[in-house]
Design a protein around this motif. Structure first.
Motif, PDB file in Angstrom:
ATOM      1  N   SER A  93       0.815  -1.213   0.000  1.00  0.00           N
ATOM      2  CA  SER A  93       0.000   0.000   0.000  1.00  0.00           C
ATOM      3  C   SER A  93       0.848   1.262   0.000  1.00  0.00           C
ATOM      4  O   SER A  93       0.474   2.265  -0.589  1.00  0.00           O
ATOM      5  CB  SER A  93      -0.945   0.006   1.213  1.00  0.00           C
ATOM      6  OG  SER A  93      -0.203   0.013   2.412  1.00  0.00           O
ATOM      7  N   ASN A 156      -5.795  -3.251   2.858  1.00  0.00           N
ATOM      8  CA  ASN A 156      -6.976  -2.395   2.912  1.00  0.00           C
ATOM      9  C   ASN A 156      -6.927  -1.473   4.121  1.00  0.00           C
ATOM     10  O   ASN A 156      -7.348  -0.324   4.063  1.00  0.00           O
ATOM     11  CB  ASN A 156      -8.248  -3.247   2.966  1.00  0.00           C
ATOM     12  CG  ASN A 156      -8.559  -3.861   1.619  1.00  0.00           C
ATOM     13  OD1 ASN A 156      -8.009  -3.439   0.607  1.00  0.00           O
ATOM     14  ND2 ASN A 156      -9.419  -4.858   1.601  1.00  0.00           N
ATOM     15  N   SER A 160      -6.055   3.284   4.258  1.00  0.00           N
ATOM     16  CA  SER A 160      -6.788   4.396   4.866  1.00  0.00           C
ATOM     17  C   SER A 160      -5.862   5.336   5.659  1.00  0.00           C
ATOM     18  O   SER A 160      -6.289   6.375   6.126  1.00  0.00           O
ATOM     19  CB  SER A 160      -7.891   3.865   5.789  1.00  0.00           C
ATOM     20  OG  SER A 160      -7.312   3.157   6.858  1.00  0.00           O
ATOM     21  N   SER A 188      -2.362   0.605  13.582  1.00  0.00           N
ATOM     22  CA  SER A 188      -3.133  -0.552  13.101  1.00  0.00           C
ATOM     23  C   SER A 188      -3.347  -1.598  14.184  1.00  0.00           C
ATOM     24  O   SER A 188      -3.523  -2.770  13.880  1.00  0.00           O
ATOM     25  CB  SER A 188      -2.445  -1.172  11.884  1.00  0.00           C
ATOM     26  OG  SER A 188      -1.143  -1.590  12.223  1.00  0.00           O
TER      27      SER A 188
ATOM     28  N   ASP B 302     -10.528  -0.258  -7.727  1.00  0.00           N
ATOM     29  CA  ASP B 302      -9.626   0.387  -6.751  1.00  0.00           C
ATOM     30  C   ASP B 302      -9.006   1.667  -7.289  1.00  0.00           C
ATOM     31  O   ASP B 302      -8.464   1.682  -8.353  1.00  0.00           O
ATOM     32  CB  ASP B 302      -8.494  -0.577  -6.369  1.00  0.00           C
ATOM     33  CG  ASP B 302      -8.906  -1.392  -5.160  1.00  0.00           C
ATOM     34  OD1 ASP B 302     -10.100  -1.346  -4.815  1.00  0.00           O
ATOM     35  OD2 ASP B 302      -8.038  -2.068  -4.588  1.00  0.00           O
TER      36      ASP B 302
END
Lengths: 272, 302
Positions: A93, A156, A160, A188, B302
Motif C-alpha cells: 500500500s 486495505n 486508509s 493498526s 480500486d
C-alpha cells in the motif's frame, strides 16, 4: 403497510428464525447433559432428568491432548501470519512498485483456491522437509496459505492511512523500518486484532490440512472430534459434549470480540 | 536520493519472501498437481510417465464423479439461493430500528464462528432419521429419511446417474445454510447501513410506500452486495468438504458425495494420485471461473 401490522410481523419472523438457529444449541446442550442410557432416539427433545456432567469428563479426557495441539498450532500460526500480512500490506500500500498491483492480485487468488489442488505436492514437500505429521508442519502450512487473506486485510487497512503522513515522516528522516514501527503498527492495533481473531478462528476450525497432514497424537481437535464418531456405538452425549468443548475457544472469542470478528468477515470479501 | 533507494530495497526485501512462498506453494504446486493429473501415478509409488488426458476422460465416465457433478450443481444453487435470500430478509428486518437488535444479530451470526466439523456432528444428530426433527415432523405426517435417503427428487437418467435433487443432499444444505447465513446477513447489514437515510426520507416525503422504497431504492443499492455474496458462497460450496465429511460422508449411491471428498478418498484411500489430482484440477477450474472475473472487477474499481 401500516406500522401496527408490520411491527409484530417483524418480530414474529425474527423470533421464528431465532428458534431455528438456536435449536441445534438446545439439542446439543440437552444431549450432552444426559447419561448415556438416557440418550434415546425418542427423548431427544426432552430435558435431562438429572444433570450429568460425565459426558464432559469423558469427552475432555479424550480430547484434551488434541485441544492442546490446537493451541500449539493456532497461537504461533496466528502471530506469524499477522506479522507477515502486515509487512506485505505495508509494502503493497505504501511502497508500491512496478507490477505491485499484479503481484497483489496474484497473491489474492491464493485465498480462493481449493486446497486439494496443492495437497499432493504439499505432502511430498513436507515429507522432504521432515515436517510431515508434525504441528510445526501445520504451522508452516497455515502461515503460507494464510498470506493472501492477511495481506489483503492489512493492505486495505493501511490504504486508509494518509500518504502525507508517510511523506512527512520521510522528510523528518524516518526510514522504511522506522515508519513501519512508529507509524503503521501503532495506527493498526485494531487491524492486528481483526486479523488475529480471523486467523485464530479459521485455523482452529480448519479440517482438510489437519486431517491430511497429521496422524494420531499430532492431530488438532477438529480431527479428534470427528474421530469420536468412529467407534461402533456412537455415544451421542459424549459427541455433543466434545463438540461443545471443541467449539468453546472460538465461541468465546466471538462472544467477547464479536465486533472484530464481523469486521474480519467483511474484509474477507475483497472490497476494502 | 540514495536514501530513497535504500528504503526501496528494504521494501522489496520484505515482500520478496512472501512472493516466493506464494509463487512456489500456490502457483508452483498447482502446476505440479496439474502434471500429476496427466501422469500414470495410480499407486503409492510415484509414476510421472505421461498419460495424456486419460485420467480426466476416466472421471467423466465414472458413476461417482457424475453423481458429484449433479450434487455440486444442486448444492450450489440451493445453498446460494437460501443464504442470499434469508440473509437479506433478516438484514432488512433487523435494520428496522427494532428492539434487541444486537441479540438477533448475534443469534444469526454465531454459527459463523463454529467449525464445519462441529456443525456436521450436531446436525447429524438433529437430522437423524429416526429421531430429531422427524419426531416433530411426524406429527404433521411427514417423515423424510434425510441423509440416509437414496431418493432423487424429479430424477431422470443422464449418463450413469439419475439426475435430480437427492433428498439426502437437502439435509446437508440445511446445515450449511444454518452455518453460513450469518455471512450474507453481515454483508447486507453493512450495505443497508451504507444507504443514506436522506434518500429514503426524500422518497417518503414524496409519498412512496415502504414497499416501493424497498424495491426502488434499497434493492438496487444492494445489487453489488448480492453479487459478492453469490460469488463468495459459490466458491465455498464448490469446495465444500469438512461438513460433508463430518455429517454424512459420500452416502449410499453417492447421494451426498462431492468432488472435494472424492479427491480426498481417491488420493489417500485408494492411492490413485493421478485421478485425485485430476479431480482437484477440475475443482480449481470451476472455482476460477467464478473468482477470476470477480477479482479483476474488484481490483479495477480500486
Amino acid at each position: 403497510m401500516s406500522k401496527r401490522i408490520t411491527r409484530p410481523l417483524i418480530y414474529i419472523i425474527l423470533i421464528a428464525f431465532s428458534l431455528f438457529y438456536l435449536m441445534p444449541v438446545y439439542v446439543l446442550i440437552v444431549t450432552s447433559l444426559k447419561p448415556f442410557d438416557q440418550v434415546s432416539l425418542a427423548t431427544m427433545w426432552e430435558l435431562p432428568k438429572t444433570l450429568d456432567f460425565s459426558s464432559y469428563a469423558t469427552a475432555f479426557s479424550k480430547l484434551a491432548p488434541n485441544i492442546m495441539n490446537s493451541f500449539y498450532l493456532v497461537i504461533p500460526a496466528t502471530l506469524l501470519s499477522a506479522l507477515l500480512g502486515s509487512l506485505n500490506g505495508y509494502v503493497l500500500s505504501k511502497w508500491k512498485f512496478k507490477g505491485s498491483e499484479l503481484v497483489f492480485t496474484a497473491i489474492l487468488f491464493g485465498m480462493f483456491i481449493p486446497y486439494q489442488s496443492i495437497l499432493i505436492p504439499l505432502i511430498l514437500t513436507l515429507r522432504n522437509m521432515g515436517l510431515y505429521n508434525s504441528i510445526l508442519g501445520l504451522i508452516f502450512t497455515h502461515v503460507i496459505y494464510g498470506l493472501p487473506i492477511t495481506t489483503l486485510m492489512f493492505r486495505n487497512f493501511y490504504a486508509s492511512i494518509p500518504d502525507s503522513m508517510i511523506e512527512s515522516a520521510k522528510i523528518d528522516g524516518a526510514n522504511f523500518i522506522k515508519i513501519y514501527g512508529k507509524i503503521m503498527v501503532p495506527l493498526s492495533i485494531s487491524g492486528f486484532v481483526v486479523v488475529a481473531i480471523w486467523q485464530f478462528t479459521n485455523i482452529w476450525n480448519e479440517f482438510l490440512f489437519a486431517v491430511s497432514l497429521t496422524q494420531s497424537d499430532q492431530q488438532p481437535v477438529m480431527v479428534a472430534l470427528q474421530n469420536l464418531a468412529g467407534s461402533q456405538v456412537v455415544e451421542w452425549n459424549v459427541q455433543m459434549a466434545g463438540a461443545l468443548l471443541a467449539a468453546l475457544p472460538t465461541l468465546l472469542v466471538y462472544i467477547l470480540l464479536g465486533k472484530f470478528f464481523v469486521r474480519g468477515l467483511l474484509a474477507g470479501s475483497v472490497k476494502g | 536520493m540514495s536514501k530513497l533507494s535504500t528504503d526501496r530495497l528494504w521494501s522489496l526485501a520484505f515482500i520478496l519472501p512472501s512472493i516466493l512462498l506464494v509463487g512456489i506453494f500456490i502457483y508452483g504446486f498447482i502446476s505440479w498437481t496439474g502434471y500429476v493429473s496427466l501422469s500414470n501415478w495410480h499407486s503409492l509409488i510415484p509414476d510421472y510417465s505421461f498419460s495424456g488426458l486419460s485420467n480426466y476422460a476416466q472421471l467423466f465416465k465414472d458413476f461417482r464423479f457424475q453423481a458429484d457433478i449433479r450434487n455440486t450443481l444442486f448444492f450450489t444453487i440451493l445453498f446460494i439461493a437460501a443464504v442470499a435470500f434469508i440473509g437479506q430478509l433478516l438484514a432488512v428486518l433487523i435494520d428496522q430500528h427494532i428492539r434487541a437488535e444486537s441479540l438477533f444479530r448475534n443469534i444469526f451470526l454465531f454459527p459463523m464462528a463454529l467449525s464445519f466439523v462441529v456443525t456436521g456432528v450436531v446436525w447429524q444428530w438433529l437430522l437423524n432419521p429416526s429421531t430429531g426433527v422427524n419426531l416433530l415432523l411426524e406429527k404433521f405426517g411427514i417423515s423424510p429419511m434425510w441423509y440416509v435417503s437414496t431418493n432423487v427428487l424429479a430424477g431422470f437418467p443422464v449418463g450413469k446417474i439419475e439426475f435430480g435433487v437427492p433428498v439426502a443432499l437437502i439435509a446437508v444444505i440445511i446445515a450449511a445454510v444454518w452455518q453460513m447465513t450469518g455471512f450474507s446477513l453481515a454483508m447486507y447489514l453493512a450495505g443497508l447501513r451504507g444507504i443514506p437515510e436522506e434518500l429514503k426520507e426524500a422518497a417518503r416525503m414524496d409519498g412512496a410506500s415502504e414497499a416501493t422504497i424497498y424495491f426502488k431504492i434499497i434493492m438496487p443499492q444492494l445489487r453489488a452486495i448480492t453479487m459478492s455474496v453469490i460469488i463468495i458462497m459459490a466458491h465455498i460450496s464448490l469446495k465444500i468438504f469438512d461438513l460433508i465429511y463430518a455429517m454424512t460422508g459420500p452416502g449410499a449411491n453417492f447421494v451426498t458425495d462431492v468432488p472435494a471428498l472424492y479427491m480426498f478418498e481417491k488420493t489417500f484411500r485408494a492411492n490413485d494420485y493421478a485421478g485425485g489430482a485430476a479431480i482437484s484440477i477440475l475443482l480449481l477450474v470451476s472455482v476460477a471461473i467464478f473468482i477470476i472475473p470477480y477479482l479483476l472487477m474488484n481490483r479495477r474499481e480500486d
